[in-house]
Design an enzyme around this catalytic site. Sequence first.
Site, PDB file in Angstrom:
ATOM      1  N   ARG A   1      -0.748   9.404   2.724  1.00  0.00           N
ATOM      2  CA  ARG A   1      -2.171   9.734   2.642  1.00  0.00           C
ATOM      3  C   ARG A   1      -2.463  11.221   2.745  1.00  0.00           C
ATOM      4  O   ARG A   1      -3.347  11.735   2.062  1.00  0.00           O
ATOM      5  CB  ARG A   1      -2.934   8.988   3.748  1.00  0.00           C
ATOM      6  CG  ARG A   1      -3.120   7.518   3.459  1.00  0.00           C
ATOM      7  CD  ARG A   1      -3.853   6.836   4.584  1.00  0.00           C
ATOM      8  NE  ARG A   1      -4.151   5.447   4.243  1.00  0.00           N
ATOM      9  CZ  ARG A   1      -4.701   4.576   5.077  1.00  0.00           C
ATOM     10  NH1 ARG A   1      -5.005   4.957   6.308  1.00  0.00           N
ATOM     11  NH2 ARG A   1      -4.947   3.345   4.691  1.00  0.00           N
TER      12      ARG A   1
ATOM     13  N   HIS B   1      -8.625  10.020   4.923  1.00  0.00           N
ATOM     14  CA  HIS B   1      -8.414   9.013   3.876  1.00  0.00           C
ATOM     15  C   HIS B   1      -8.722   9.649   2.529  1.00  0.00           C
ATOM     16  O   HIS B   1      -9.737  10.329   2.368  1.00  0.00           O
ATOM     17  CB  HIS B   1      -9.301   7.789   4.092  1.00  0.00           C
ATOM     18  CG  HIS B   1      -8.851   6.588   3.322  1.00  0.00           C
ATOM     19  ND1 HIS B   1      -9.048   6.474   1.967  1.00  0.00           N
ATOM     20  CD2 HIS B   1      -8.186   5.481   3.703  1.00  0.00           C
ATOM     21  CE1 HIS B   1      -8.532   5.332   1.547  1.00  0.00           C
ATOM     22  NE2 HIS B   1      -7.999   4.701   2.588  1.00  0.00           N
TER      23      HIS B   1
ATOM     24  N   GLU C   1       0.847  -1.184   0.000  1.00  0.00           N
ATOM     25  CA  GLU C   1       0.000   0.000   0.000  1.00  0.00           C
ATOM     26  C   GLU C   1       0.885   1.237   0.000  1.00  0.00           C
ATOM     27  O   GLU C   1       2.112   1.144   0.062  1.00  0.00           O
ATOM     28  CB  GLU C   1      -0.955  -0.022   1.199  1.00  0.00           C
ATOM     29  CG  GLU C   1      -1.960  -1.174   1.121  1.00  0.00           C
ATOM     30  CD  GLU C   1      -2.998  -1.149   2.219  1.00  0.00           C
ATOM     31  OE1 GLU C   1      -3.107  -0.107   2.912  1.00  0.00           O
ATOM     32  OE2 GLU C   1      -3.697  -2.153   2.397  1.00  0.00           O
TER      33      GLU C   1
ATOM     34  N   HIS D   1     -10.500   9.995   8.881  1.00  0.00           N
ATOM     35  CA  HIS D   1     -10.348   8.549   8.943  1.00  0.00           C
ATOM     36  C   HIS D   1      -9.700   8.060  10.232  1.00  0.00           C
ATOM     37  O   HIS D   1     -10.169   7.084  10.811  1.00  0.00           O
ATOM     38  CB  HIS D   1      -9.506   8.097   7.749  1.00  0.00           C
ATOM     39  CG  HIS D   1      -9.319   6.628   7.625  1.00  0.00           C
ATOM     40  ND1 HIS D   1     -10.378   5.753   7.557  1.00  0.00           N
ATOM     41  CD2 HIS D   1      -8.189   5.859   7.544  1.00  0.00           C
ATOM     42  CE1 HIS D   1      -9.926   4.510   7.431  1.00  0.00           C
ATOM     43  NE2 HIS D   1      -8.600   4.551   7.450  1.00  0.00           N
TER      44      HIS D   1
ATOM     45  N   ARG E   1      -0.193   8.483   9.813  1.00  0.00           N
ATOM     46  CA  ARG E   1      -0.125   7.026   9.958  1.00  0.00           C
ATOM     47  C   ARG E   1       0.195   6.346   8.633  1.00  0.00           C
ATOM     48  O   ARG E   1      -0.416   6.643   7.614  1.00  0.00           O
ATOM     49  CB  ARG E   1      -1.460   6.481  10.492  1.00  0.00           C
ATOM     50  CG  ARG E   1      -1.503   4.956  10.585  1.00  0.00           C
ATOM     51  CD  ARG E   1      -2.781   4.485  11.231  1.00  0.00           C
ATOM     52  NE  ARG E   1      -3.957   4.726  10.411  1.00  0.00           N
ATOM     53  CZ  ARG E   1      -4.404   3.896   9.475  1.00  0.00           C
ATOM     54  NH1 ARG E   1      -3.745   2.793   9.179  1.00  0.00           N
ATOM     55  NH2 ARG E   1      -5.512   4.183   8.817  1.00  0.00           N
TER      56      ARG E   1
END
Length: 503
Positions: free
Chosen positions: A268, A224, A110, A328, A363
Amino acid sequence: MNVIVVGSGIAGLTAALHAQESGHAVTLVTKGLLGDGCTRLAQGGVAGIYGPDDSAERHATDTLAAGAGLSDPAAVSVLVTDAAERIAELIARGVAFARSPAGDLLLGREAAHSHARIVHAGGDATGAAIDAALIGAVRRADITVVEGAFLVDLVVEGGAVRGIRVLVGGSTTDLSADAVILATGGAGQLFSRTTNPTGATGDGIAAALRAGAAVADLEFVQFHPTVLDAGSPFLISEAVRGEGATLIDAEDRRFTFDSHPDGELAPRDVVSRAIARQAAAQSAPVRLDATMLGAETLARRFPTIDRVTRERGIDWASEPIAVTPAAHYLMGGVATDLVGRTSLPRLFAVGEVARTGVHGANRLASNSLLEGAVFGARAASALDEPWPSPSAARSGASPVFAAAVTNRVRSTRSGSTTIDRSAVQALMWQSVGLLRSDAGLAQAIETLRRWKADAPAPRTVSEHEDANLLLLAEATASAALARTDSVGSHHRDDVASPVLETA
């Protein structure tokens, strides 16, 4: 030892199981039903299985890079060192992670990961698989489960936590304990658009604030990048981009490379801001194009997303889908040490309610489930240890907030109007969201303080949730105003920054 665990996501369930297996008497208290939290919604996987060219050290490097230099290296080291053991434990408890025909765990990649090191279950239903396995284990264990119990406050006596006050069926009662482990999750409901369930109202953080525990890094809220733009928010996993899907503008151009050399696989926060700016510039949503993956692959690899999009009349195998960012994950929370101990004796915090230092300012994908498992187990292992003497918050933390800063909800006038949750959420989205400024934050704080002064004393669960959100809204906006630089998920539009972001 009599231990109360508050919350029933991966962190709380893991802590409860480890505490019970260590011989403690455990009561698990949860606001709704077991499985109602964020864990079951997690589409992404669990990072921490390393192939021949990968290692725990490389995972740590990626985590520190995503955290924009504000992660605690010691906490990150704990995370990656314990990863394989915690994943093995999940497998032993019945989580069927995807495997190759030869029986090897299949590893995905990811955004911001340098290697494929993420295990998934059920395609895009990893959280649901973990939830089911851990809930089953808790049901079989000698653990008392109390569902439908809302955490009102922590009970503090003699400077230490001695239990909790809960609201059950309209009545308030105190439950005593030798130690309390908070695992109540985050506060996504602070914002008008969020991937979090309706119960994510920051109850544990608010209770900790009122009790005087140190709370840090509330300004670091991760948005997100890819949530369906129409209808109720539904997350489109980052793993879709990891498989090759692209983000395109109104002219079918992959615009995210304007902001970062990694394009769609940038951290992100960078991708979310790029989407927000592009959508504003073209006065239309940006789109996620996964058509190159084909209908068969999309249905097999992402069965949940495939089903939901088709239920909404969207054929994502044949056309790009409109997406938007949404709140998120909260990187901040109740400040803890490496075994989940807080500044308040006999109070532990694990999972999203905690500020462990792992995530820093942003994160890394698929580290949240891992963090819950790792620190849930570590907190349980520390229950019998002597409580350490007070120490300062670890390096990188924002200014610490405690009860004296924001504990005015309880001293309110009677007969006032109720809190308008939607107004709080709209204000937070507009002024304390993806793009922030000194003037916007200052105005938001002034408005929130005025609303708090007029707020009634809470009585029902919904009113307590509203009070908690208002308390955290002011604390979050204040933390954002105090951090005058742009870093990670905290972006100040009134601070000069390069056009091409690098973190």
